[in-house]
Design an enzyme around this catalytic site. Sequence first.
Site, PDB file in Angstrom:
ATOM      1  N   TYR A  78      78.683  60.252  56.543  1.00 36.45           N
ATOM      2  CA  TYR A  78      78.749  60.190  58.029  1.00 36.45           C
ATOM      3  C   TYR A  78      78.520  58.758  58.991  1.00 36.45           C
ATOM      4  O   TYR A  78      78.876  58.640  60.066  1.00 36.45           O
ATOM      5  CB  TYR A  78      77.969  61.188  58.787  1.00 36.45           C
ATOM      6  CG  TYR A  78      78.058  62.559  58.324  1.00 36.45           C
ATOM      7  CD1 TYR A  78      78.953  63.237  58.664  1.00 36.45           C
ATOM      8  CD2 TYR A  78      76.959  63.020  57.113  1.00 36.45           C
ATOM      9  CE1 TYR A  78      79.108  64.715  58.008  1.00 36.45           C
ATOM     10  CE2 TYR A  78      77.063  64.352  56.984  1.00 36.45           C
ATOM     11  CZ  TYR A  78      78.193  65.168  57.311  1.00 36.45           C
ATOM     12  OH  TYR A  78      78.378  66.321  56.514  1.00 36.45           O
ATOM     13  N   HIS A  80      86.000  65.121  63.661  1.00 36.70           N
ATOM     14  CA  HIS A  80      85.083  65.329  62.564  1.00 36.70           C
ATOM     15  C   HIS A  80      84.842  63.909  61.983  1.00 36.70           C
ATOM     16  O   HIS A  80      86.050  63.339  61.531  1.00 36.70           O
ATOM     17  CB  HIS A  80      85.432  66.374  61.433  1.00 36.70           C
ATOM     18  CG  HIS A  80      85.539  67.712  61.820  1.00 36.70           C
ATOM     19  ND1 HIS A  80      84.283  68.573  61.777  1.00 36.70           N
ATOM     20  CD2 HIS A  80      86.456  68.590  62.043  1.00 36.70           C
ATOM     21  CE1 HIS A  80      84.573  69.691  62.380  1.00 36.70           C
ATOM     22  NE2 HIS A  80      86.174  69.699  62.253  1.00 36.70           N
TER      23      HIS A  80
END
Length: 157
Positions: free
Chosen positions: A22, A99
């Site tokens: 991430y 995302h």
Amino acid sequence: MKILVIHGPNLNMLGRREPEVYGSVTLDEINAILQERAAAVGVTLLTVQSNHEGALIDFLQAEGWDADGIIINPGALTHYGLALRDALAMLKAPIIEVHLSNVYRREPFRHTSVIAPVATGQIAGLGWRGYLLAIEWLLGTRGQGPGTRDQALGTRD
């Protein structure tokens, strides 16, 4: 112009949670970057993060009716957040699902989104810059006002 940015479960842990997946940028840093861009072009940007689906729905019901665009990273709610999906479906603004990671290069259970059928588009795998791309796309719809999800794509009947 009013844009909502919705961050789902566990996104408050950005910068600490699996940075190899991430990234190292925190949610506060992402929100600051987005607020700076919005302010530069005269856009009101409201952000919310919750680990609770109902809180996100409450936010949408309170703020979504007059929104000109919605950016949502539903986190794990991507795969099972049917109530969130229904709340988004009630609204008329264009919706961009974002995302940070490329969900299609990850575990198979991450490949299915219950949000995608009500979204105008999806951005995945471009890290925090995906949020900026979503803002830029929504800026291209400026002036069309709420109720333009189909018009934004040129698919209105």
